[in-house]
Structure formats: structure tokens, C-alpha cells
Design a protein around this motif. Sequence first.
Motif, PDB file in Angstrom:
ATOM      1  N   TRP A  46      55.232  36.593  69.940  1.00  0.00           N
ATOM      2  CA  TRP A  46      56.082  37.025  69.268  1.00  0.00           C
ATOM      3  C   TRP A  46      57.615  37.390  69.780  1.00  0.00           C
ATOM      4  CZ3 TRP A  46      59.381  41.695  68.873  1.00  0.00           C
ATOM      5  CH2 TRP A  46      59.935  41.754  67.857  1.00  0.00           C
ATOM      6  N   LEU A  47      58.619  36.815  69.154  1.00  0.00           N
ATOM      7  CA  LEU A  47      60.037  36.911  69.735  1.00  0.00           C
ATOM      8  C   LEU A  47      60.836  37.496  68.593  1.00  0.00           C
ATOM      9  CD1 LEU A  47      60.137  33.424  71.351  1.00  0.00           C
ATOM     10  CD2 LEU A  47      59.902  35.704  72.560  1.00  0.00           C
ATOM     11  N   GLY A  48      61.709  38.477  68.896  1.00  0.00           N
ATOM     12  CA  GLY A  48      62.519  39.056  67.659  1.00  0.00           C
ATOM     13  C   GLY A  48      63.975  39.205  68.416  1.00  0.00           C
ATOM     14  N   LEU A  49      65.010  38.841  67.617  1.00  0.00           N
ATOM     15  CA  LEU A  49      66.518  38.950  68.022  1.00  0.00           C
ATOM     16  C   LEU A  49      67.133  39.711  67.227  1.00  0.00           C
ATOM     17  CD1 LEU A  49      67.044  34.985  68.573  1.00  0.00           C
ATOM     18  CD2 LEU A  49      67.036  36.777  70.323  1.00  0.00           C
ATOM     19  N   HIS A  50      67.729  40.813  67.754  1.00  0.00           N
ATOM     20  CA  HIS A  50      68.534  41.733  66.926  1.00  0.00           C
ATOM     21  C   HIS A  50      69.608  42.247  67.654  1.00  0.00           C
ATOM     22  CE1 HIS A  50      66.662  44.632  69.928  1.00  0.00           C
ATOM     23  NE2 HIS A  50      65.440  43.762  69.781  1.00  0.00           N
ATOM     24  N   ASP A  51      70.278  43.389  67.013  1.00  0.00           N
ATOM     25  CA  ASP A  51      71.479  43.873  67.413  1.00  0.00           C
ATOM     26  C   ASP A  51      71.353  45.227  68.443  1.00  0.00           C
ATOM     27  OD1 ASP A  51      70.546  45.924  65.674  1.00  0.00           O
ATOM     28  OD2 ASP A  51      72.294  45.892  64.464  1.00  0.00           O
ATOM     29  N   ALA A  76      50.173  39.675  65.138  1.00  0.00           N
ATOM     30  CA  ALA A  76      51.485  40.283  65.256  1.00  0.00           C
ATOM     31  C   ALA A  76      52.006  40.301  63.652  1.00  0.00           C
ATOM     32  CB  ALA A  76      52.574  39.385  65.948  1.00  0.00           C
ATOM     33  N   ASN A  77      51.056  40.347  62.902  1.00  0.00           N
ATOM     34  CA  ASN A  77      51.764  40.378  61.225  1.00  0.00           C
ATOM     35  C   ASN A  77      52.367  41.654  60.838  1.00  0.00           C
ATOM     36  OD1 ASN A  77      50.909  37.770  60.770  1.00  0.00           O
ATOM     37  ND2 ASN A  77      48.738  38.497  59.634  1.00  0.00           N
ATOM     38  N   VAL A  78      51.798  42.740  61.268  1.00  0.00           N
ATOM     39  CA  VAL A  78      52.554  44.179  61.043  1.00  0.00           C
ATOM     40  C   VAL A  78      53.895  44.200  61.874  1.00  0.00           C
ATOM     41  CG1 VAL A  78      52.261  46.503  61.107  1.00  0.00           C
ATOM     42  CG2 VAL A  78      50.273  45.146  60.858  1.00  0.00           C
ATOM     43  N   LEU A  79      53.756  43.780  63.041  1.00  0.00           N
ATOM     44  CA  LEU A  79      54.937  43.650  63.756  1.00  0.00           C
ATOM     45  C   LEU A  79      56.229  42.769  63.211  1.00  0.00           C
ATOM     46  CD1 LEU A  79      56.643  44.760  66.615  1.00  0.00           C
ATOM     47  CD2 LEU A  79      55.476  42.285  67.737  1.00  0.00           C
ATOM     48  N   THR A  80      55.657  41.519  62.776  1.00  0.00           N
ATOM     49  CA  THR A  80      56.605  40.808  61.786  1.00  0.00           C
ATOM     50  C   THR A  80      57.252  41.569  60.696  1.00  0.00           C
ATOM     51  OG1 THR A  80      55.444  38.818  62.748  1.00  0.00           O
ATOM     52  CG2 THR A  80      56.785  38.581  60.743  1.00  0.00           C
ATOM     53  N   SER A  81      56.303  42.270  60.060  1.00  0.00           N
ATOM     54  CA  SER A  81      56.602  42.821  58.811  1.00  0.00           C
ATOM     55  C   SER A  81      57.674  43.916  58.964  1.00  0.00           C
ATOM     56  CB  SER A  81      55.267  43.394  58.027  1.00  0.00           C
ATOM     57  OG  SER A  81      55.927  44.006  56.790  1.00  0.00           O
ATOM     58  N   ASN A  82      57.389  44.700  60.224  1.00  0.00           N
ATOM     59  CA  ASN A  82      58.241  45.773  60.412  1.00  0.00           C
ATOM     60  C   ASN A  82      59.536  45.330  60.934  1.00  0.00           C
ATOM     61  OD1 ASN A  82      56.228  47.663  59.952  1.00  0.00           O
ATOM     62  ND2 ASN A  82      55.733  48.319  62.183  1.00  0.00           N
ATOM     63  N   PHE A  83      59.672  44.357  61.377  1.00  0.00           N
ATOM     64  CA  PHE A  83      60.926  43.683  61.981  1.00  0.00           C
ATOM     65  C   PHE A  83      61.805  43.188  60.730  1.00  0.00           C
ATOM     66  CE2 PHE A  83      63.791  40.469  63.800  1.00  0.00           C
ATOM     67  CZ  PHE A  83      64.094  41.068  64.929  1.00  0.00           C
ATOM     68  N   ALA A  84      61.249  42.546  59.887  1.00  0.00           N
ATOM     69  CA  ALA A  84      61.930  42.048  58.738  1.00  0.00           C
ATOM     70  C   ALA A  84      62.325  43.266  58.018  1.00  0.00           C
ATOM     71  CB  ALA A  84      60.970  41.202  57.918  1.00  0.00           C
ATOM     72  N   SER A  85      61.786  44.281  57.856  1.00  0.00           N
ATOM     73  CA  SER A  85      62.159  45.186  57.086  1.00  0.00           C
ATOM     74  C   SER A  85      63.105  46.200  57.551  1.00  0.00           C
ATOM     75  CB  SER A  85      61.106  46.287  56.376  1.00  0.00           C
ATOM     76  OG  SER A  85      60.499  46.908  57.472  1.00  0.00           O
ATOM     77  N   GLN A  86      63.279  46.273  58.972  1.00  0.00           N
ATOM     78  CA  GLN A  86      64.010  47.207  59.757  1.00  0.00           C
ATOM     79  C   GLN A  86      65.318  46.824  60.244  1.00  0.00           C
ATOM     80  OE1 GLN A  86      61.561  49.333  62.513  1.00  0.00           O
ATOM     81  NE2 GLN A  86      60.128  49.614  61.265  1.00  0.00           N
ATOM     82  N   ARG A 120      71.791  39.486  69.081  1.00  0.00           N
ATOM     83  CA  ARG A 120      72.256  39.443  70.866  1.00  0.00           C
ATOM     84  C   ARG A 120      71.111  39.709  71.640  1.00  0.00           C
ATOM     85  NH1 ARG A 120      77.063  43.304  73.247  1.00  0.00           N
ATOM     86  NH2 ARG A 120      76.500  43.043  75.470  1.00  0.00           N
ATOM     87  N   TYR A 121      70.254  40.799  71.316  1.00  0.00           N
ATOM     88  CA  TYR A 121      69.044  41.313  72.340  1.00  0.00           C
ATOM     89  C   TYR A 121      67.941  40.605  71.659  1.00  0.00           C
ATOM     90  CZ  TYR A 121      72.609  44.639  73.243  1.00  0.00           C
ATOM     91  OH  TYR A 121      73.674  45.337  73.956  1.00  0.00           O
ATOM     92  N   LEU A 122      66.770  40.289  73.032  1.00  0.00           N
ATOM     93  CA  LEU A 122      65.573  39.753  72.634  1.00  0.00           C
ATOM     94  C   LEU A 122      64.566  40.742  72.891  1.00  0.00           C
ATOM     95  CD1 LEU A 122      63.527  37.381  72.490  1.00  0.00           C
ATOM     96  CD2 LEU A 122      63.966  37.259  74.871  1.00  0.00           C
ATOM     97  N   SER A 123      63.699  40.891  71.948  1.00  0.00           N
ATOM     98  CA  SER A 123      62.479  41.559  72.264  1.00  0.00           C
ATOM     99  C   SER A 123      61.144  40.808  72.046  1.00  0.00           C
ATOM    100  CB  SER A 123      62.317  42.706  71.030  1.00  0.00           C
ATOM    101  OG  SER A 123      63.058  43.816  71.209  1.00  0.00           O
TER     102      SER A 123
END
Length: 276
Positions: A46-51, A76-86, A120-123
Amino acid sequence: MKPYPLAKAVLAACISLSACAAQAADVTFTFTNTGPAGGVGVAPLWLGLHDGGFDSFNVGAAASVAIERAAEDGNANVLTSNFASQVAGGLQTRLPNGPRFPGDSSSFTLHNVDLSGANRYLSYAAMVVLSNDFFIGNDDAKAIDLSSLAGGGKLSLALGGAGHVYDAGTEQNNFAYSLANGAYGIGGGQSGPNQGIDEHGVVHVVTGNPYADFVDGGNYVPANFDWTALNFNSQQSFGRLDISVTAVPEPETYAMLFAGLGLLGVVARRRKNVDA
């Protein structure tokens, strides 16, 4: 024969636009399991790009449900959902295909990425298999800053290995319920999601031989089993994430550039007529 001042100004503007007006980018992520033959696998990354405002876990604290599900089941479904909402303006993906075992790789490209701002930032996060709740990830939301690649470029990150694998502390390390046993010739194992014995611990770095203290080893592990390839604590890393960025000028930039070039053509024709 000197160029008209207007032509000089347009030419300078065109050069400036083409050189530095690329805010959006296409970013290709390729994960490769670089571990030895017979080594651990890695669930779809799972990869997330954020500020910088998304913190998926903290060492020494209880794991969130999102990390628990990712670390115990590779889900990673819960992680994906949390990221999308936050995360406002964030972008995320899970690399395709199933667990990547040594020698395997998978890739995915995200488009319209703003590496100088909202992205800018990768998790990252993924379960390590064979395990009950081992995972890889970054506990510092701002540890991986990709802003230097906003104009294009490449970067490779080493993942996993000594000091860079975590135990979520959510499930007892027990071969009766660990995931992917069959891939290693070990008996027992998880047969459905969210199985195992609750541990009620905290996220911590895995140390020593990670499998030496698993419960029920004698019941499921063949005699004289060779743990060498699975002892990722003796490896500098067992994964590599290659990041390739191609800057993409925004449509309005192209329009302004073409308009400027067209104006240069008009100026050139007028100059030719004057000189004739």
C-alpha cells in the motif's frame, strides 16, 4: 539585425514556461522482492502520497485497526478507507498481484501527482509473510519527501531487513495461525481472516531471529528446518521500491507555450517583410 523587444520577451517567457511550469507528474512505483530464495514474501504494497499529515502508526503505541488488518491478514482496505477520509488531496494505491516472493515485482503508475504540495510525502505499509502480524512501513509521516522529484527523476528505497520490520503487537506469534505456512513447507496456519490469539501489545521493531520464539513450532515445523533465508534480521533489506517521476506540464501551460511560439512566428514574418 536585432530582434524586436517583443520577440525577445516572448522567447524568454516560452523558455521559462517550458522549463519550470510542470507541477503535475506521473509517478511509477515498482516494488521488487530482493530477498534470497526461500525468503519472506511481502503482501501487495500500500502506498499513500500526502502533505505530511497522515501518520499510520507509531512504535510503542497500540496499532490501529487499519494496521492490525494489514499486518495480520494482508488486507489494506481499512487503511485505504482511513486515508481517503482523512487526507484532502491525497493519492493512494495498492500495487497489483498477490504477495511478492523473492524475485517477484509489481508496478503501478499514479497520474496528476503534485509532488511539490499535496502529494509530497510517501507512506507505505504491507504485511510480511510468513508471519502472524509482521509488517513493513514508515512510522514517520515525513520521512520520505519526494518534492525533489517534482521536476522528474528517479529514486530507489530499500525496504525491510534488519531494524525495519515491525510486529504490530496485535496477535501472538503462533504457527497455528500464521499466514502462508504452506509456501514454506510448514504445517498449521491461518485459514480465514482475523484468526489467532490476541496479544494486546504495542507496535515494536522485530529483533533477533524472528521465528525462534513462535509458539507451536515443534508441532508444525519439520525437523532440521533451515531458517537462514527467512531470518530477515540478518539482511540489510529484502525489498526495493523504485520510484520514477515524469513531469507533465499542465494543459494551460501548453496553451500559453504554443500561443507564445505562434506570436514568435508572426513577429518573424513581419520582420522578414520589413527587411524585404
